[in-house]
Design an enzyme around this catalytic site. Sequence first.
Site, PDB file in Angstrom:
ATOM      1  N   CYS A 251       1.317  -1.376   0.077  1.00  0.00           N
ATOM      2  CA  CYS A 251      -0.349  -0.065   0.237  1.00  0.00           C
ATOM      3  C   CYS A 251       0.925   1.088   0.329  1.00  0.00           C
ATOM      4  CB  CYS A 251      -0.526  -0.581   1.330  1.00  0.00           C
ATOM      5  SG  CYS A 251      -2.282   0.650   0.835  1.00  0.00           S
ATOM      6  N   HIS A 335      -3.618  -4.622   0.502  1.00  0.00           N
ATOM      7  CA  HIS A 335      -3.274  -5.275   2.381  1.00  0.00           C
ATOM      8  C   HIS A 335      -3.788  -6.781   1.506  1.00  0.00           C
ATOM      9  CE1 HIS A 335      -3.713  -1.370   3.887  1.00  0.00           C
ATOM     10  NE2 HIS A 335      -4.199  -1.162   2.734  1.00  0.00           N
ATOM     11  N   GLU A 337      -2.478  -8.671   3.662  1.00  0.00           N
ATOM     12  CA  GLU A 337      -2.762  -9.214   5.111  1.00  0.00           C
ATOM     13  C   GLU A 337      -4.039  -9.426   5.100  1.00  0.00           C
ATOM     14  OE1 GLU A 337      -1.801  -5.769   4.257  1.00  0.00           O
ATOM     15  OE2 GLU A 337      -3.028  -4.557   5.644  1.00  0.00           O
TER      16      GLU A 337
END
Lengths: 371, 1097
Positions: A251, A335, A337
């Site tokens: 990001c 993202h 994650e």
Amino acid sequence: MADVAHLVLADGSVFSGRAFGARGRAHGEVVFTTSMTGYQEALTDPSFAGQILVMTYPLIGNYGVNDVDCESRQVQVRAFVVREDCEEPSHWLAEGTVGEYLAANEIVGLSEIDTRALTRKLRSAGVMMGMVTSVDSPEEALDLLTAAPPYETQNHVARVSIDEPETTGAGTSTTPIVLLDLGVKYNIVRLLKQRGARVEVVPYDTAAEEILQRHPAGLVVSPGPGDPALLDEQCEALRGLVGRVPILGICLGHQIIGRIFGGSNYKLKFGHRGANHPVRDLATGRIYITAQNHGYALDGDKLNGGIEVRQVHLNDGTIEGLAHPEMDILTIQYHSEASPGPRDNEYIFDEFMKMVTAGDEQRAEMARKSA
Amino acid sequence: MSSKPESVLILGSGPIVIGQAAEFDYAGTQACKAMREEEIRSILVNSNPATIMTDEDVADVVYIEPLTVEVVARIIERERPEGLLPTLGGQTGLNLAVALAEEGVLDHYGVKLLGTPLEAIRRAEDRQLFSDMLRTIGEPETESKAVNTLEDALAAAQAIGLPVVIRPAYTLGGTGGGIAHTREQLESIVRAGLAASPITQVLVERSLLGWKEVEYEVMRDGADNCITVCNMENLDPMGVHTGDSIVVAPSQTLSDKDYQMLRSSALKIIRELGIEGGCNIQFALAPHTAVIDWRRNGTESPPYSVIEVNPRVSRSSALASKATGYPIARVAAKIAAGKRLDEIPNSVTGQTTAAFEPALDYVVVKIPRWPFDKFAFGERTLGTQMKATGEVMAIDRTFEAALQKAVRSLELGGKSLLWETSPPDRMFDLPQGERPNGVGATDQRLWWLMAELRRDTPIESLVEKTSIDPWFLLRLRNIVRMEQRLLGEPLTRDLLRDAKRMGFSDDQIATLADLLPEQVREQRLMWGLKPVYKMVDTCAAEFEAVTPYFYSTYEVENEAEPQPGRQALVVGSGPIRIGQGIEFDYASVHAAWALRKAGYRALMANSNPETVSTDFDTSDRLYFEPLDEEAVRDILENEANGDGPPASILQFGGQTAINLAEPLHTASLPIIGSGAEAIDLTEDRGRFEDLMQQLGVPQPPGAAIRDVEEALKTAQVIGYPVLVRPSYVLGGHAMEIVQNATDLVRYMGRVAEAGLSGRPVLIDKYLEGREVEVDAICDGRDVFIPGIMEHIERAGVHSGDSMAVYPPVHLSAEEREEVIEYTQRIGRALQAQGLINIQYVIMPENGGSSVYVLEVNPRASRTVPFLSKVTGVPMVQTAVNVMLGQTLREQGYSSGLWPETGLVAVKAPVFSMAKLVGVDTHLGPEMKSTGEVMGVDRTFEAALAKALIAADLMLPREGTILLSIADNNKAEALSIVRMLGQAGYRLYATEGTAEMVRAQGLPVEEVYKIQSGKHPNLVDAVEAGLVDGVINTPEGYLVATMKDGFHIRRAATQARIPCFTSLDTARVAIETRLLGVDTYSVAPLPEYRGAAAGSAA
Ligand SMILES: Nc1ncnc2c1ncn2[C@@H]1O[C@H](COP(=O)(O)OP(=O)(O)O)[C@@H](O)[C@H]1O
Ligand SMILES: Nc1ncnc2c1ncn2[C@@H]1O[C@H](COP(=O)(O)OP(=O)(O)O)[C@@H](O)[C@H]1O
Ligand SMILES: [Mg+2]
Ligand SMILES: [Mg+2]
């Protein structure tokens, strides 16, 4: 209505509803996310620092709040806007309501407004500054808002980054993964640890030498809030690291690395925020559903130095990932994650760890040879 | 990746049955459209004429033929399709495709299975292979064993421990499955389950009663791109079939971690299976710890278990499509044609593609529609075997509002959430273990919960009793709290606004605030409280969308601004229920199309997510709303433009729409087509009688009465048997043939119990003649008759349950003339505009015969699709044009009967009785069937044979027939018995019937009646598999006297063998067998019609 609150936008429009969370006022850039779950992760996502978060999904707080869904030390949004906040949540992990949580964190909330109308406005006019208040009239709020500093000019990263380095995860490798914290989410650390890494989180303004002194096996440049153009120092610091250590930029991290290779940034009209963003891998043609949360994108027209665009957004073609195979650099705009969002992209961490281990082996080889 | 085929065969799902309803017409229609967009020739086969997919301009070639391997093989031979699309025709289509592959038909003709490969289908449907697959990839499942015999099932259950859940392979709707708490239950469920499974396999599984049930809709393309369209959470936990559960989308009680855990598992499994297209995956997720405390030392993620994958589009995918705007079937079809997800445009946004996951900014609630309003004696308990015939969906911005709108959409005759069961449902007084399925669910559970909450029953205790997540119960309590405010507080603007935002109808508010509904409406409008309409756009407003698909809510911004120009609203038919099925959706869809063709903006209102009418591109604007007065008036007011509110078209939406004629008329809202006056003229007994008398059209003698005394008096005059029914109902609801005064008194008692007293009851002389049915189109001057149909069963069997023949091959020229003449007189006298449907009985009378009119319906009937297809007359379009002011003559039609061609078509009803325990299957004046099939050919015999095959009523070539025939039918049955003997069947019979058979000099084996207490009785014989068909006519129409017949009929249903309760049906079935059935042709529908007659003016 007894407990009224308003959202006043910079263009003068007013959305009046019910106050929840803390009472008071807060201003920020008003953005919306289309994620249907994961409100607590979103509230605590440092990338939302300086922003007033609007949930497009109308029922928020159904499963309450708990310990495990936090993505950082505190609630990061300036204010929270929903159609309905659930006062009687239900989940075996729930320890309270969103309202209580906001109140405890001194964050103002606004509910019972037509969030779809608000979203449609932001979609067509673009994101803008706004103020949520339960203590001012809309007129007063508009005056205050006009005087408030715009989102873009603020260095939000400084506020959300860690103050002192922190190390977590025993890890099997002798050399750590250093994580430059521009506003990291816990889940990035968690996923690295799950892959056997020992993670050293360092503040956003850590110098290149300091990082190198840690003998990193890999470097992760984290996501974070705000305009990447304000982070020229970090850019410079990282310039000294590229090619010397495998790097994963996520990001904001991706945007900064893009700048090092000649890219620049521009602001999207209303950003990409949600759990359903399709990304195409240019090499394989494969589509990945990703979680996203960013207001700026990378302009890749002037990219140079051997870095390649690897992934693009399927809908608007914006750059979603870069790769520099020789220099062991991997970046993603989305993202991987997740948390909240689909977990389809954890493979990025696997790829990164592969680069790291390959590098480790090389170094070990070299060490053996030189011995 | 596969390249694009030139032509594709699409298999439909056959007749509507419980578990397999209109959603597959929606899927098939989308598939055909997708093929057309891809420029692939589509060849469609389905036995169900009441479908849009079998329209000739939807697929390129249409076969309305039985869905058997033999027939489809002949179609393949003739059409030589390159590919076969197996996954859009429900379980029927899927199983047929598997059979075609296994019997080598596909290989022989070089037909490729498109989309999901056969191996993936097998690994998903075969419960054993599926469980092996889960184990291989390390996904959790519950302890279970797939077995093929009763012995193995008993052993498996022993090992697992009762209760166990039985789940047959290759079925849907939980067919043949159940939860066994006892060994007896186990045996009977396993027996039925093995019979129901095409591979004689059931899974015996450890019970997960009370766990959360969560579904994901997944799409995967040939390039391994894989997405989830949406997830859905069942309010009713595990143990109640998803099809019988109240379902919300998206899930409400799952955290992101829960959600993503299941989503990841779904993708992993779908990839492992290799699905290419759409599919549905079901999970059980450990519930709130208040339900079951499953925690072991503080685990963070709750355990889950994979229940099943349906490797095809399903009822859930139709729901998901309507809930999100993502057209699953269309995308699945394109994937099968070789497209990748990112190559398929998202037609909703126009900007994005199918490779994304919809984001919702509203809540969707689905509630099943059960048939227990019709089957008062049916077992209402819900379990793993589905009982609902249809469903409704509602959308709003809060759960409370969506739920309440969904309840309104059920059309339970004014039964809002305020309604309470009395006495309270006994199910809940039973201790946990003895509750039929551990969670105490019936179709009335929602109302029971509301009642308990009104009495302050603590949430915990309700959670304990029902295993429903507290979140849902807390939301219900919110509704109760609002009820209390409305009861106790003066009605202010804020209070009214809050109530509307919670989905309270004006009607409910009126009840609680002690006002009239119309007063609430006036007050509401005075306070400026009217709904706004928001768009379903797949993306939570992130992108501008072009879908004209709306739902109402009480918020600020209205996205459905009125548009200029000529426009009309088609009111749809709501949930599929017995008596009001897919036929009405067919008509509604055509009405919208006709409006568009005529240059009108077509607006559509409906509440049924399964249908083509709620496909957003069927109309110019779709309103997903309850079909009650309030919602429809709001829509009309919202759409009012310079020319005022749009006109409403009410004649295609069955009784649902017709019921709105009067209120809309009263509200001075325009109606086009036959209006309130024509409806009243036909429904008001007295006025109708006067009119028929004036017209010289005979009617069975009778009267409208209001109490028992009047009833008895009337019956005395006209003579028994009489036929009785409440007025203003559809599908012969509560209609009975009554033989004597005692039964009449009892009947009137039941009418009063059902809360129907006050409304008139119609009582008629029962005429046991031949029944004839006509659909006609009137423009006030001409009466055009596309066709006449004759029933196989004599009058007294509801027209919806009768086999019908077009043209009426057994009618004399005079009889036809009389029917045509009467129809014209009636149509003209009613000044009907559009369609009318008339039923007649023909009685032999002094050497000749007389025609009596039974009833007239000034609206589209169930037979409109059937007749449209066999005659080629676009009946709905023609009727709509009439309503818009174009005369029949201007459209090229004139008074009289449309010329018949060489074609003969037979329509046969199909029942879902295996699913409805406690319901008697015998035919009578009350409708029971859920669907229909059509056999069409060039001769009556061949058409009949195909109808019987398609309806699963064909007798085997040889075998044993069990006879048990009522005394008053015995004489008539003689000829049938002789035919059976002649055909070489072995005969079993009960005592009296056996005697009659013996008297014919035929060998017969006698079986005992149940009442005798001796064995083997007739049920033993059926259960032992000794019988291949049953002919049983009921003794009388009262429950007590029917016990034996009831059990034999149920046993036959459970064993899935043909059971004839009407001698008329039995006779044609045997005749057809005797004639030999192998001479039928297989051809596209227009070919039967002949080129000449096909094209309409
Ligand atoms: N182990 C189980 N324990 C309790 N209920 C179950 C179990 N397995 C399935 N069910 C229930 O049975 C229903 C039907 O089972 P399913 O296999 O989905 O049948 P079908 O394939 O016909 O849809 C499910 O919706 C679920 O509610
Ligand atoms: N007077 C009668 N004599 C014999 N059969 C009748 C008579 N009236 C009705 N029926 C039978 O009852 C069935 C249902 O009646 P109908 O008026 O069509 O009910 P609905 O309006 O509910 O469809 C008819 O199809 C017919 O078979
Ligand atoms: Mg299934
Ligand atoms: Mg199922």
